[in-house]
Design a protein around this motif. Structure first.
Motif, PDB file in Angstrom:
ATOM      1  N   THR A  40     -37.268-113.535  11.763  1.00  0.00           N
ATOM      2  CA  THR A  40     -37.383-112.087  11.639  1.00  0.00           C
ATOM      3  C   THR A  40     -37.426-111.476  13.033  1.00  0.00           C
ATOM      4  O   THR A  40     -37.832-112.127  13.993  1.00  0.00           O
ATOM      5  N   TYR A  79     -38.258-104.567  15.406  1.00  0.00           N
ATOM      6  CA  TYR A  79     -37.878-103.504  14.475  1.00  0.00           C
ATOM      7  C   TYR A  79     -38.612-103.701  13.158  1.00  0.00           C
ATOM      8  O   TYR A  79     -38.596-104.782  12.577  1.00  0.00           O
ATOM      9  N   ASP A  80     -39.223-102.633  12.666  1.00  0.00           N
ATOM     10  CA  ASP A  80     -39.981-102.718  11.419  1.00  0.00           C
ATOM     11  C   ASP A  80     -39.097-102.829  10.185  1.00  0.00           C
ATOM     12  O   ASP A  80     -39.459-103.454   9.203  1.00  0.00           O
ATOM     13  N   ASP A  81     -37.912-102.215  10.213  1.00  0.00           N
ATOM     14  CA  ASP A  81     -37.051-102.205   9.022  1.00  0.00           C
ATOM     15  C   ASP A  81     -36.040-103.344   9.008  1.00  0.00           C
ATOM     16  O   ASP A  81     -35.105-103.337   8.226  1.00  0.00           O
ATOM     17  N   SER A  82     -36.214-104.333   9.837  1.00  0.00           N
ATOM     18  CA  SER A  82     -35.291-105.458   9.915  1.00  0.00           C
ATOM     19  C   SER A  82     -35.603-106.488   8.817  1.00  0.00           C
ATOM     20  O   SER A  82     -36.751-106.863   8.609  1.00  0.00           O
ATOM     21  N   ASP A  83     -34.560-106.921   8.108  1.00  0.00           N
ATOM     22  CA  ASP A  83     -34.722-107.971   7.096  1.00  0.00           C
ATOM     23  C   ASP A  83     -34.806-109.327   7.776  1.00  0.00           C
ATOM     24  O   ASP A  83     -34.236-109.535   8.843  1.00  0.00           O
ATOM     25  N   LYS A 119     -28.952-113.461   5.037  1.00  0.00           N
ATOM     26  CA  LYS A 119     -29.767-112.266   5.239  1.00  0.00           C
ATOM     27  C   LYS A 119     -29.639-111.331   4.044  1.00  0.00           C
ATOM     28  O   LYS A 119     -30.624-110.882   3.495  1.00  0.00           O
ATOM     29  N   ASN A 120     -28.415-111.033   3.642  1.00  0.00           N
ATOM     30  CA  ASN A 120     -28.128-110.248   2.441  1.00  0.00           C
ATOM     31  C   ASN A 120     -26.685-110.535   2.036  1.00  0.00           C
ATOM     32  O   ASN A 120     -26.042-111.405   2.611  1.00  0.00           O
TER      33      ASN A 120
END
Length: 59
Positions: A12, A16-20, A44-45
């Motif tokens: 991770t 960055y807080d919104d990083s997957d 990751k997605n």
């Protein structure tokens, strides 16, 4: 069995807080310590996946 290696992991980005996060997995083999072959994958997605093969020879 010492020639077979299994691994799994999770990465991770802490900056960055919104990083997957990224999930990784792989298998490696090193017969007689003459060469090593590592096959791995990351996910990751749906739009961010990867795979790799790493080969190392020794003399």
């Amino acid at each position: 069995m010492r020639q077979l290696k299994l691994r799994a992991g999770y990465k991770t980005n802490l900056a960055y807080d919104d990083s997957d996060g990224v999930i990784t997995a792989g298998v490696g083999i090193s017969p007689l310590n003459l060469f090593q072959l590592d096959i791995g994958a990351s996910y990751k997605n749906e739009n961010s996946m990867g795979a790799y093969i790493n080969f190392l020879g020794s003399y």
